[in-house]
Design an enzyme around this catalytic site. Structure first.
Site, short mmCIF file in Angstrom:
data_model
loop_
_atom_site.label_atom_id
_atom_site.label_comp_id
_atom_site.label_asym_id
_atom_site.label_seq_id
_atom_site.Cartn_x
_atom_site.Cartn_y
_atom_site.Cartn_z
N TRP A 57 26.69 -4.85 25.85
CA TRP A 57 25.65 -5.29 26.80
C TRP A 57 25.82 -6.75 27.22
CZ3 TRP A 57 21.22 -3.56 29.26
CH2 TRP A 57 20.29 -4.54 29.66
N ASP A 60 21.71 -12.27 31.27
CA ASP A 60 21.79 -13.49 32.07
C ASP A 60 23.12 -14.24 31.96
OD1 ASP A 60 19.16 -12.73 31.83
OD2 ASP A 60 18.48 -14.58 30.91
N GLN A 76 24.35 -13.85 28.12
CA GLN A 76 23.52 -13.15 27.13
C GLN A 76 24.23 -11.86 26.77
OE1 GLN A 76 19.88 -13.96 25.90
NE2 GLN A 76 21.39 -15.59 25.95
N SER A 117 18.82 -17.64 26.67
CA SER A 117 19.51 -18.28 27.79
C SER A 117 19.43 -19.80 27.78
CB SER A 117 18.94 -17.76 29.11
OG SER A 117 19.41 -16.45 29.31
N GLU A 224 10.87 -17.58 34.10
CA GLU A 224 12.15 -17.48 33.41
C GLU A 224 13.30 -18.18 34.14
OE1 GLU A 224 12.67 -13.16 32.91
OE2 GLU A 224 12.01 -13.42 30.86
#
Ligand code: FRU
Length: 457
Positions: A57, A60, A76, A117, A224
Site C-alpha cells: 500500500w 500520501d 505513506q 505525513s 490535512e
C-alpha cells in the site's frame, strides 16, 4: 446505465472524491485470489508512468525534495500489507521526475508512534547542525502518530540512510489529530516556517528545525496535508503571491511576511489528487506538485501493489477574468516517454466513426483542440472508459495522459484538471474518439504513443 458504466461500478472512484480524516477509513479488505506471477512492472494493471510501490500500500506523497542531484519521493507506506496500516515512510528517487527507483523504506514506527505525513528540506546553512564535512543535511519533518500525535525530525547526508533526532519530538501536541508538517525556508525573515494541520492550519517558526514557536493559527483552507509556497504572478518574479493548499487540492491566495499569512481570495476547489505536496529545493525554481491518486481501497485483482501517485505537475499562477488562479500541467520531462505520433489537423468528425481505430498501443499522451460545431458531446473512450471533453469559450483545448488504469485530463491550458482511475475493458479498443448529436471539428490532434517509464521492454 450503459455497458461502460456498469463495468466500473464498485471499482472506480474518482481520485478527488471527498474523504474524511479518520485514518481508519483507509482500512479495507484485500480481494481474495492469487497474486499475479507476471514480472515486476509488467503486471496487467501496473501503472507504467504513474508511481506505485513495488509491493503493498501507499497513500500520501511525503518529503518531496531535490537533494544532491536526485528528486526524492517519500510516501505513506504499509511495508507489511496491501491495505492502509503500519504507516512508514517509503522511498523512491529519480534523476528526472519520470524514471523512479524504489529504495528501502527509511522511517519506521517507533515508541512515539507510526510515521504519518510530512515534508523534507535541504538545510543549506546547516542551521540544525546535522550537516557533515560541509555537506548540508536533508531533514525530514514528520508526524509521530502516537498518543498524542507530535512532530519529529530525521536527517540524512547521503539521501539513503536516515537517523531520527534523539530528542524527538520537536513539537509537542498542539491539539488532537495535529499532523502533516510542511516546512519551508523563508529567506526574507531567515527562518524555517512550518504549516501544520490542527483542525484548520497553524504556522510555526524555527531557527534550526528543532525549536518551534507558534506564529499564527486558524488559516481556513481545508483539512490535512497543508502546503505553503510563493508563486510569481503571470511569471513575474517581482510580483509574488503566497498560496496555501489543503489535502484536497483546494487553495487560498494571499500575502505572507514571515509572521502572518493574510488570505485574499479563495478557497478555490481543485482536482489535483489528494494530499498534494510540492517539491522543496526544485533546482529550476519550478513549483512541482504530486498528489495521491486515490483509488478504490481494495487492490486491483492479482496486483501486488495498491494505489498510485499523480504524475508530477508544474503549477503556475495566472490572472484570469475571474481573478488569480492556479494552473497545472504535466512536467515537461514526461515528454521523454513519447514515441510515435499520429497527427490530424482541420478534420470534421461525425457520429459513428472512430478516427483512432488504427491505434493499438496502450499508453498515450494526447494534445488537441476541438470545436464543438453542431455536436452534443465529444470525448474519448479509453479501453471502455468514456471521458467527455469540456468546451470552454467555444473550444476544448486539452492534454490527456492515458496509463493502464489511470487517465489524467488537463483542460484549458491546465485551468481544470481531473484524474481518474478505471478498470479497463480488455475487449474494448485502446482508444476511441467519439462525437454525438452532430459534427465537431478537430483543429488539431496529436496522439503520442508513450513508452513505459519502468525498465521493462
Ligand atoms: C491524508 C492522511 C494524513 C495522514 C496520513 C496517514 O491522507 O490522513 O493526514 O498523515 O494520511 O496515512
Amino acid at each position: 446505465m450503459n455497458k461502460h458504466n456498469s463495468l466500473h461500478v464498485g471499482w472506480v472512484i474518482m481520485a478527488v472524491s471527498v474523504m474524511t480524516v479518520d485514518a481508519k477509513e483507509k482500512k479495507a479488505v484485500a480481494p481474495e485470489g492469487p497474486l499475479t506471477t507476471a514480472p515486476l512492472y509488467q503486471e496487467q494493471y501496473r501503472p507504467q508512468f504513474h508511481f506505485s510501490s513495488v509491493t503493498n500500500w501507499l497513500n500520501d506523497p511525503n518529503g518531496l525534495v531535490f537533494y544532491k542531484g536526485e528528486y526524492h519521493l517519500f510516501f505513506q507506506h504499509n511495508p507489511k500489507g496491501n491495505v492502509w496500516g503500519n504507516m512508514t515512510w517509503g522511498h523512491a528517487v529519480s534523476p528526472d521526475l519520470v524514471h523512479w527507483t524504489q529504495l528501502d523504506p527509511v522511517i519506521y514506527p517507533d515508541k512515539l508512534g507510526t510515521i504519518f505525513s510530512g515534508s523534507a528540506v535541504v538545510d543549506w546553512k546547516n542551521t540544525s547542525g546535522f550537516g557533515k564535512d560541509g555537506q548540508p543535511p536533508l531533514v525530514c519533518i514528520y508526524t509521530s502518530f502516537g498518543q498524542p500525535a507530535t512532530q519529529s525530525i530525521a536527517y540524512s547526508i547521503d539521501g539513503r540512510t536516515f537517523t531520527k533526532y534523539e530528542k524527538n519530538p520537536v513539537l509537542g501536541n498542539v491539539a488532537r489529530g495535529n499532523r502533516d508538517p510542511k516546512v519551508i525556508w523563508h529567506e526574507p525573515s531567515k527562518q524555517w516556517v512550518m504549516i501544520l494541520f490542527v483542525q484548520s492550519f497553524d504556522l510555526f517558526s524555527s531557527p534550526n528545525l528543532k525549536d518551534w514557536t507558534p506564529l499564527q493559527s486558524k488559516i481556513e483552507c481545508g483539512r490535512e496535508c497543508p502546503d505553503i509556497f510563493p508563486m510569481p504572478v503571470d511569471g513575474d518574479s517581482k510580483k509574488i503571491k503566497w498560496v496555501v493548499t489543503a489535502a484536497s487540492g483546494s487553495y487560498i491566495i494571499g500575502e505572507f511576511d514571515g509572521k502572518e499569512f493574510k488570505a485574499e481570495v479563495g478557497p478555490f476547489p481543485s482536482h489535483f489528487g489528494y494530499a498534494v505536496q510540492t517539491f522543496s529545493d526544485e533546482p529550476k525554481g519550478r513549483r512541482i506538485q504530486i498528489g495521491w491518486l486515490r483509488g478504490a481501497k481494495a487492490p486491483y485483482p492479482g496486483m501486488p501493489f495498491n494505489q498510485q501517485m499523480t504524475v508530477p505537475a508544474e503549477l503556475t499562477l495566472k490572472t484570469t477574468p475571474s481573478g488569480l488562479r492556479l494552473f497545472r500541467l504535466p512536467v515537461k520531462e514526461l515528454e521523454v516517454l513519447r514515441g510515435k505520433v499520429n497527427t490530424w489537423t482541420d478534420r470534421t468528425i461525425v457520429p459513428g466513426t472512430n478516427l483512432l481505430s488504427g491505434l493499438t498501443h496502450d499508453l498515450y499522451d494526447i494534445e488537441g483542440e476541438i470545436q464543438p460545431g453542431s455536436s452534443k458531446e465529444v470525448g474519448f473512450t479509453v479501453r471502455g472508459k468514456p471521458v467527455p471533453l469540456n468546451f470552454i469559450d467555444g473550444r476544448a483545448k486539452f492534454r490527456m495522459l492515458v496509463d493502464r488504469i489511470t487517465i489524467e485530463l488537463f483542460e484549458d491550458d491546465g485551468a481544470q484538471t481531473q484524474a481518474m482511475i478505471f478498470m479497463p475493458d480488455d475487449k474494448a479498443p485502446p482508444l476511441e474518439l467519439f462525437v454525438t448529436g452532430g459534427e465537431a471539428r478537430i483543429v488539431s490532434l496529436k496522439v503520442h504513443e508513450l513508452r513505459s517509464a519502468w525498465p521493462v521492454k
